[in-house]
Scaffold this motif. Sequence first.
Motif, mmCIF file in Angstrom:
data_model
loop_
_atom_site.group_PDB
_atom_site.id
_atom_site.type_symbol
_atom_site.label_atom_id
_atom_site.label_comp_id
_atom_site.label_asym_id
_atom_site.label_seq_id
_atom_site.Cartn_x
_atom_site.Cartn_y
_atom_site.Cartn_z
ATOM 1 N N GLY A 37 -37.720 40.830 -6.605
ATOM 2 C CA GLY A 37 -38.998 40.154 -6.396
ATOM 3 C C GLY A 37 -39.664 40.536 -5.089
ATOM 4 O O GLY A 37 -40.863 40.320 -4.898
ATOM 5 N N ALA A 38 -38.898 41.141 -4.184
ATOM 6 C CA ALA A 38 -39.482 41.603 -2.922
ATOM 7 C C ALA A 38 -40.528 42.679 -3.143
ATOM 8 O O ALA A 38 -41.298 42.990 -2.228
ATOM 9 C CB ALA A 38 -38.384 42.129 -2.001
ATOM 10 N N VAL A 39 -40.585 43.221 -4.344
ATOM 11 C CA VAL A 39 -41.606 44.238 -4.612
ATOM 12 C C VAL A 39 -43.005 43.650 -4.408
ATOM 13 O O VAL A 39 -43.942 44.370 -4.053
ATOM 14 C CB VAL A 39 -41.444 44.808 -6.042
ATOM 15 N N LEU A 40 -43.131 42.362 -4.606
ATOM 16 C CA LEU A 40 -44.436 41.725 -4.419
ATOM 17 C C LEU A 40 -44.675 41.388 -2.954
ATOM 18 O O LEU A 40 -45.726 41.687 -2.393
ATOM 19 C CB LEU A 40 -44.526 40.457 -5.265
ATOM 20 N N THR A 41 -43.694 40.780 -2.324
ATOM 21 C CA THR A 41 -43.902 40.314 -0.953
ATOM 22 C C THR A 41 -43.934 41.478 0.041
ATOM 23 O O THR A 41 -44.561 41.370 1.094
ATOM 24 C CB THR A 41 -42.805 39.323 -0.553
ATOM 25 N N GLN A 42 -43.256 42.562 -0.297
ATOM 26 C CA GLN A 42 -43.295 43.719 0.593
ATOM 27 C C GLN A 42 -44.640 44.420 0.523
ATOM 28 O O GLN A 42 -45.036 45.121 1.451
ATOM 29 C CB GLN A 42 -42.172 44.706 0.232
ATOM 30 N N ALA A 80 -47.197 31.886 -11.306
ATOM 31 C CA ALA A 80 -48.002 31.037 -12.191
ATOM 32 C C ALA A 80 -49.234 31.763 -12.715
ATOM 33 O O ALA A 80 -49.760 31.408 -13.764
ATOM 34 C CB ALA A 80 -48.425 29.773 -11.443
ATOM 35 N N SER A 81 -49.713 32.749 -11.996
ATOM 36 C CA SER A 81 -50.933 33.473 -12.390
ATOM 37 C C SER A 81 -50.650 34.976 -12.387
ATOM 38 O O SER A 81 -51.040 35.688 -11.458
ATOM 39 C CB SER A 81 -52.079 33.145 -11.423
ATOM 40 N N PRO A 121 -39.311 33.407 -9.294
ATOM 41 C CA PRO A 121 -40.022 33.513 -8.019
ATOM 42 C C PRO A 121 -39.111 33.924 -6.860
ATOM 43 O O PRO A 121 -39.481 33.785 -5.708
ATOM 44 C CB PRO A 121 -40.526 32.087 -7.810
ATOM 45 N N VAL A 122 -37.907 34.391 -7.195
ATOM 46 C CA VAL A 122 -36.949 34.712 -6.140
ATOM 47 C C VAL A 122 -37.265 36.087 -5.563
ATOM 48 O O VAL A 122 -37.355 37.068 -6.300
ATOM 49 C CB VAL A 122 -35.515 34.680 -6.704
ATOM 50 N N TRP A 123 -37.439 36.152 -4.287
ATOM 51 C CA TRP A 123 -37.796 37.416 -3.642
ATOM 52 C C TRP A 123 -37.013 37.628 -2.349
ATOM 53 O O TRP A 123 -37.017 38.722 -1.800
ATOM 54 C CB TRP A 123 -39.287 37.423 -3.304
ATOM 55 N N HIS A 124 -36.321 36.606 -1.885
ATOM 56 C CA HIS A 124 -35.886 36.622 -0.500
ATOM 57 C C HIS A 124 -34.385 36.456 -0.338
ATOM 58 O O HIS A 124 -33.749 35.660 -1.025
ATOM 59 C CB HIS A 124 -36.592 35.478 0.238
ATOM 60 N N GLY A 125 -33.854 37.225 0.576
ATOM 61 C CA GLY A 125 -32.502 37.027 1.074
ATOM 62 C C GLY A 125 -32.546 37.175 2.580
ATOM 63 O O GLY A 125 -32.335 36.225 3.323
ATOM 64 N N TYR A 160 -45.070 32.988 2.412
ATOM 65 C CA TYR A 160 -44.813 34.043 1.436
ATOM 66 C C TYR A 160 -44.229 33.459 0.145
ATOM 67 O O TYR A 160 -44.527 33.918 -0.954
ATOM 68 C CB TYR A 160 -43.863 35.096 2.001
ATOM 69 N N HIS A 161 -43.379 32.453 0.318
ATOM 70 C CA HIS A 161 -42.798 31.850 -0.886
ATOM 71 C C HIS A 161 -43.879 31.152 -1.710
ATOM 72 O O HIS A 161 -43.851 31.202 -2.944
ATOM 73 C CB HIS A 161 -41.693 30.867 -0.511
ATOM 74 N N GLU A 162 -44.813 30.537 -1.039
ATOM 75 C CA GLU A 162 -45.922 29.945 -1.790
ATOM 76 C C GLU A 162 -46.709 31.025 -2.523
ATOM 77 O O GLU A 162 -47.130 30.839 -3.665
ATOM 78 C CB GLU A 162 -46.839 29.156 -0.848
ATOM 79 N N LEU A 163 -46.913 32.148 -1.866
ATOM 80 C CA LEU A 163 -47.603 33.262 -2.515
ATOM 81 C C LEU A 163 -46.836 33.682 -3.767
ATOM 82 O O LEU A 163 -47.431 33.922 -4.826
ATOM 83 C CB LEU A 163 -47.724 34.430 -1.549
ATOM 84 N N ALA A 164 -45.531 33.755 -3.646
ATOM 85 C CA ALA A 164 -44.720 34.155 -4.803
ATOM 86 C C ALA A 164 -44.893 33.173 -5.955
ATOM 87 O O ALA A 164 -44.999 33.561 -7.118
ATOM 88 C CB ALA A 164 -43.250 34.255 -4.396
#
Lengths: 520, 419
Positions: free
Chosen positions: B277-282, B67-68, B91-95, B58-62
């Motif tokens: 940033g969790a808005v993307l990964t969620q 970048a894009s 790119p911070v999304w996670h806790g 997921y972090h790679e996805l972020a």
Amino acid sequence: MSNEQDANPVKRRVMTQQPGLIGAQWWNEGLKEMSDPIARRQAILALLTVGGTVAVVGGVLSALGDDEEDDPSNRSVEMFGALDAQRRLGWNFGATASGLVFPAEATTPVSSAVRGLATELAPRQSALKPFYQATLFQSVDGNAVSLSQSLRTLHTPAMDTAFNQGLALLSLFKERPPAAAATAVLVDLPGPEAVAFSTALAERFEPVFTYDNWPHPLGVVPAHLTLAAVAYYQPLLAWLAPRRDTPAPPVFVLDRERLAPYTDPQKQFDNRYTARMPSAEQLRALGIQHVLYVLPGAVTQELDDLNEDLVAWRDAGLDVKVVAASDFRPEALSTGPADAGTADAGTPDAGTADAGTPDAGTPRVTPHAGIFAASPFPLPLSHLYYFGGARPVHASFWQRYPWNPPTAPPFAAPGRQRPRSRRLAEPPPPAGMPRPADGIVSLQNPDLGTSTLSGSDRYVPARRPTMFSSVPRGASGAPLQRPVNFGKVAMHVRNRPYSILGPSFGPRSSWSRSSGSSGG
Amino acid sequence: MTPPPLTYEALAERLVRTGLVTDPWLEGMPRFRAEPLLVPAARRAALYRAAEDVAAAYHELARVCAASPEFLDDFFCLTPVQKLMWQASQPVWHGVARADVFVTQDGQLAVCELNSDTPTGEVEAVLLNPLVHEGWPDTEDPNRALGERLCEMVEALAGRLLMPAPERLAVGIVYPTEIPEDLGLVRLYHQWFEARGHTVHLGSPFNLSEAPDGRVALLGAPCDVLLRHYKTDWWGERLSVWDDEESFEDRAPLTGPLALVLRACLEGRCAVVNPFGAVLTQNKRSLAFMWEHHARFSARARATIRAHIPYTVRLETLPIEELARDREQWVLKSDYGAEGDEVLVGRLTPQREWNAALVHALPGRWVAQRYFAAEESPSGETINHGVYVIAGQAAGLYTRVQRGATDPLALSTPVLITP
């Protein structure tokens, strides 16, 4: 706290603030990037993506942006895609002090429902969804407060005329359901009229909007008028959608102004775009055999960006024809149930939404109204439009556009006898249409309006040089090869550290130093 | 081993006594199970490894999306305010996150999603195990350190992002104060942070304001950290995922509070956990991104995706006829549907209902995920091993059992680790 919890308290041992002691490596690296002042700057710039909607940047910019003077040698001009720049910097960036200009008819603010246009107007049929462009509607999606507040609903006489022209065309397709099912209609009129014309068709055809730009106060394409017209018809389109039988053939809704002349980069914003059409294979997969391209009239040639498509469709065996919207006119010789309005071809009705009760009686409704007569919306349904402005010529439409010819023509040319055995099989003439007893109709009779037709039915797609000609794409569905700087804006940038300073168009180019965002 | 001499009524009574659980029954049915699930240490290690690897993917996805940014529109179809949340945090999304891991019938581990926005279940995970542990000697409670790990993560994150970082944190827990179902979790967080010497304030986004020193204040109390238990899709525009559904009455995003918080974050005066940033990964379209943009990931991440992420694609990329025909092979999930909400398991959904869903699902808002057969107990129940991942590392287990797909009726179960 229970005993169980007391047995397992959370005790603080040390305040951990050392990198790498807590968590995975990638997590720490991410935090490190975020705590980097440069990264913060970039994040602040990213906030400008919706700067017009969230007033978060002003204070931050003023706090962080006044610490260094720019060296002129550290600046340059770069070309950015207009739409990308708007998405990044706000819909009206570079012209926040300028307002959108509306005609006098547009006085009503839009409702909050416009924020759902992008999803609400997406085709319901999955097969049509790939061809839908939600871009224009996304400009008011969600939180574009300043644009929503600037927007008005638009309803003009020209839109009423276009709506009635669409109803007239629809009445013809209702006579030939198989032809309708195999026909894709492309409505290429000025934005508001295209919306009106297509809305009238939406009883049988599913609208596929193709608007791929955003409004801008200095935009050469008046996309805000199109958006305002869509806002006007939004409730009607929502009402129609569940009442439309599916599968329904598509009506592609275009804006003829998408290639408007762009002549002054200093005073204009280039929000032009090109229409993206399905390939012939994709149309065939939809069951389409015919394409009817609707033009305003007088001009019987497609816009430059469609030339490749139309030629490729023809080459692939699709039957491509043009019809001029102006060929649908109020009935000049009306004695029918609906009032004719004006007999002058192409003259917009004085029609208003509560159009005419000329006899101060019950408003009369055109026989073409169909489902619209039952709609709860005010519509100009008291004007009867016909192909050629006359019922007999209207009846000849399918001879000019010979798709799905009936087993026998409903009206025979002089000297021809219809076989008796076929009479029972003939479909009854539609309401409002003359019956055979009303007289013999012939295409050779010049007194019934045919002489004033545009002749658009004689159109044949032919490849021609256009500004998009350099790389033929053969209707592959790929974006057109655009001319250099088409749909782009020039921006001043600082090279080190890289940042966008502001646009080079408009009255000012100090946008990046202002404390205000691009809107509310 | 002897079964625990604990009836459900006794368990419920003890749970209520904690003050953190007030509703051991849901619609008249038990919410919990008294009998623990015993997980061998080797299986736990495998579950943990899978969850950590997926979080790293997921972090790679972020990073790819940072970048894009065109993917935000073109692939994820984020709304303007959702994009704002992402761009202010990237790119911070996670806790803290919870990976829902299933053991499949062929022995593989399938992670059907990573709840990275406002993961729940901590109360059950922390409270249940001690209540049954005494009856199961020689076992380990996997969640003993969950609270400590969470607090350490928040402190580390605050230490990195706050300028300057205070010795004692003022922690604001932001949650939907009008919805009672997660009050237990709020109370638990409150206890955890107070136990470590931090001050805690409670409130909703509507109670946020600017403190005189530039920090964010919650009901007037300045905060260094906002522990966000208010979903990102609630901060943004509220849009239906169906084309035949009434619009939300409160569609407007919370721009005022959001602007306040984001500005404070960017100025180093506030740290938000989980980051916006969790808005993307969620967004469950991230699962489709892993498959549709497989080549953009590192070799390790690609291996993780192939091993653990069920094949997922954007709904609109598949022919509707195929989805209708192959109903039993697919699961439909909306982008931000939570805990079984807006999740349709094909083989558990009548064809008519399934077809209607396909027709009315809005494009850009759904994914289709390959159905996988999860291992079942003799009584036909499947086990959802929720693995907590904190700062990228596994930290505990929250286990639920249920027949069919996991939803709010699933039974939360104690889980103990055997050697």
